[in-house]
Scaffold this motif. Sequence first.
Motif, mmCIF file in Angstrom:
data_model
loop_
_atom_site.group_PDB
_atom_site.id
_atom_site.type_symbol
_atom_site.label_atom_id
_atom_site.label_comp_id
_atom_site.label_asym_id
_atom_site.label_seq_id
_atom_site.Cartn_x
_atom_site.Cartn_y
_atom_site.Cartn_z
ATOM 1 N N ALA A 1 0.833 -1.206 0.000
ATOM 2 C CA ALA A 1 0.000 0.000 0.000
ATOM 3 C C ALA A 1 0.866 1.253 0.000
ATOM 4 O O ALA A 1 0.586 2.228 -0.711
ATOM 5 N N LEU A 2 1.936 1.231 0.780
ATOM 6 C CA LEU A 2 2.840 2.373 0.852
ATOM 7 C C LEU A 2 3.650 2.522 -0.432
ATOM 8 O O LEU A 2 3.787 3.628 -0.977
ATOM 9 N N ALA A 3 4.159 1.399 -0.947
ATOM 10 C CA ALA A 3 5.058 1.444 -2.106
ATOM 11 C C ALA A 3 4.349 1.872 -3.383
ATOM 12 O O ALA A 3 4.971 2.488 -4.255
ATOM 13 N N GLN A 4 3.055 1.556 -3.508
ATOM 14 C CA GLN A 4 2.337 1.901 -4.739
ATOM 15 C C GLN A 4 1.957 3.370 -4.832
ATOM 16 O O GLN A 4 1.505 3.815 -5.888
ATOM 17 N N ARG A 5 2.103 4.107 -3.737
ATOM 18 C CA ARG A 5 1.807 5.537 -3.711
ATOM 19 C C ARG A 5 0.372 5.809 -4.162
ATOM 20 O O ARG A 5 0.126 6.422 -5.196
ATOM 21 N N ILE A 6 -0.560 5.370 -3.345
ATOM 22 C CA ILE A 6 -1.969 5.362 -3.726
ATOM 23 C C ILE A 6 -2.785 6.486 -3.091
ATOM 24 O O ILE A 6 -3.951 6.662 -3.450
ATOM 25 N N THR A 7 -2.223 7.244 -2.155
ATOM 26 C CA THR A 7 -3.011 8.232 -1.429
ATOM 27 C C THR A 7 -3.244 9.489 -2.272
ATOM 28 O O THR A 7 -2.617 9.692 -3.322
ATOM 29 N N ALA A 8 -4.146 10.337 -1.788
ATOM 30 C CA ALA A 8 -4.447 11.591 -2.484
ATOM 31 C C ALA A 8 -3.201 12.463 -2.588
ATOM 32 O O ALA A 8 -2.944 13.090 -3.629
ATOM 33 N N GLN A 9 -2.422 12.509 -1.526
ATOM 34 C CA GLN A 9 -1.220 13.330 -1.519
ATOM 35 C C GLN A 9 -0.202 12.820 -2.540
ATOM 36 O O GLN A 9 0.445 13.610 -3.247
ATOM 37 N N ASP A 10 -0.066 11.494 -2.650
ATOM 38 C CA ASP A 10 0.846 10.906 -3.645
ATOM 39 C C ASP A 10 0.398 11.246 -5.058
ATOM 40 O O ASP A 10 1.211 11.617 -5.914
ATOM 41 N N ASN A 11 -0.906 11.096 -5.311
ATOM 42 C CA ASN A 11 -1.416 11.326 -6.660
ATOM 43 C C ASN A 11 -1.385 12.793 -7.044
ATOM 44 O O ASN A 11 -1.206 13.125 -8.228
ATOM 45 N N LEU A 12 -1.540 13.689 -6.083
ATOM 46 C CA LEU A 12 -1.410 15.118 -6.374
ATOM 47 C C LEU A 12 0.035 15.441 -6.741
ATOM 48 O O LEU A 12 0.302 16.186 -7.693
#
Length: 748
Positions: free
Chosen positions: A272-283
């Motif tokens: 979950a962490l490595a795939q960078r799936i959060t809103a902050q990652d995607n922004l």
Amino acid sequence: MNIEKKLQDLQERVTYARDILGGTPRSELDAFSKEIAEFSAKNTELTDELQNRALDSLDARLIAMESAIDTQLTAMDKVRIVRHPQRMCLKDILENVYDNYTEIGGQDEHSIDPGMLIARAYITRRRGKKLINQPVMVVGQEKGHGEDFRNGGSIKPWGNSKALKYMKVAAREQIPIHAYVNTPGSYPVEDFPGAAQQIAENIYEMAGLPVPIIAIFSEGGSGGAEAIGMADKRLMLSHGYYSVISPEGAAAIEGHIRGSERAPAELIESCALAQRITAQDNLENGYIDEIIQEPPLGARADHFDFYKQVREQVVRATDEIALSVRGVRLFRAMAMRHFHRHTDIIVRWSLNETARERLIAKRFKKYRKLAQHAYKDNRSLMDKLTATSSGIVSNTSSLLVYGLVKPFRQRVGRIIEEATDEIHVVTGKIDAVVKNGLKKIGIKLDSNKQQEMELTGLSTSQETKPAITSDNGYISPQAKMDREVTCPHAAKRGCLDIWARDLFTDFAGVCPHCGYNFPMEYQWYLHNLFDKDSLQEFNRDIAAGNPTQFPNFDARVDAAKKKTGLQSSCMTFNASLEGINITCATLIANFRGGSVGAAEGEKFIRALELAQTKHQPFLAYVHGTAGIRIQEGVNGLIQMPRCTMAVRKYIEEGGLYIVLYDTNSYAGPVASFLGCSPYQYAVRSSRLGFAGPGVIKETTGIEIPPDYHNCYKGLSRGHIQGVWSRKDIRKNLHQAFLTIGGRNLYYR
């Protein structure tokens, strides 16, 4: 609210916090829960007023505790938030964000797919004493609050078809679309119209809808999210996630989990962490444009201030898109600056024809620029300059030939044709008068006898042209094995064993008894489909990488490069087939299963752009693909809409786009830029679909038959247009290039 109700509410909030933490022990929650449980017994002597004050104090402490926990949430915690039954749903948004709405296309369980909710809604805004009602079409996945008939927001093909139908209605009525994405993924069934094919159609059609589209992501699960997720502006809830695959699915693949086993919790958290799936990652990566801030630990049904925030940002985004494509560029820039300074401006959402064309062009540019950081461009400076200069020359010559010379020739040709028709009419009348005069005096013309013989005489046989073949000397490694090969259908069809040398040379890997096509190397196709020495590869040095810094993935990518001699799973080249110049992109199964990441998507798009410039037909040969490369996260997933938009642009410019499937083709590529082709064919004995047997069983509990993904099943479902034997591919492709599609090809 009475004391018991307040205590119950506090206890539910503690339970909710424990749920989203996934069993991670938190001593402060345990202590607080104990304090709530003992509250009544310890405060029996207090008056109601004092007890309420004590409860208010507890409430303030819990709010502070929730805020503290919120700052420490992991990516997997946020996944649990969006999956929780207390999470706000689309019905909550319709009730609290929009001023009025009417649900269409079904109601609750009485719908072709209750998981897909469609509503025509209104936003009411005030200008002075005047009320302005602005209509929108709302589409989105609806989970409800524990309503089983919603299927957890996992949408069947006909649900996505319903969404597309009403998005087209919005386009006809010229009203914006608000798409709320809240799905773990699409329901993997192949029944018509098929999960993959319907998602591909949705993406293809949404690319050209001439109305503003705003997408709001809560749970963006893979292709199911992309089915309604293409937008001019993409917003994302702060506690949502957007990913190519669920963390559990990624962990199962990474951990080589089979059957009923479950991946360890630590591996799931790591993925979950490595795939960078959060809103902050995607922004940060540019895949969303704004974040809508939620209350601590995520928005629930009774968080009414949150709905005000959603309304404000969604309306603002719609205003911005409409304003950004309206009017003259100079005045448009001035209007945008004024708009950003004054938040009370009301913008009309209807667009004229010029603005609609500008909107679609801007949407194409937006997606074309995405994921540029996610692949490696190992070309030298000289190669880049050569490619740029070649592109300029190609574009200039294309403009001259197809923008000036060809239209002029067509106009002249039409004038000559019309003049010739007029002359034929005049001479035909004179000829008829002469023939009638000669007939009256008894003179017969030889031409009449000749015409009589043509109509009544026997036809003469003509020599049939031999099948188009090509033999460029490639010998399959399988042909070097000194053994007999048994056909998989031998027991059923009585096929005889055949020497490997004969099977993989003379018979091209095709069983001479039943026609079963054994898998062949992609090199066989390169040497036998195209004219000898005509293949010229380009963009070879655009290479796959590890944009998410996924643990231990760099070594695996490097190993694939070393083993195959390729830089990515996509090979792009120009070649000729029976003298017809074509552009081709090949997905090669040998490289990471033919999975698609940022490098593959970029190469595919550049190949389409080159084919468009040169007015050549385009062949997508799929030697095999396992889907989107999960280790790249959304960097890979975003290739679905990116490549599909490039396909649409190429087809709209008059190109011919043919897809040929071989071996196994599944998931994202089939559900986007491959599945949207009007001309899809498969090599006999190949398999294609949305999800493999294991995923289908895990998702639906259904044990599918062995032939579920067989190419003939795909043909009978209408997913592909034909099944070809390997021995006939070259001949059939040549026939296709000559007879179907592509009004603006160079040889037409």
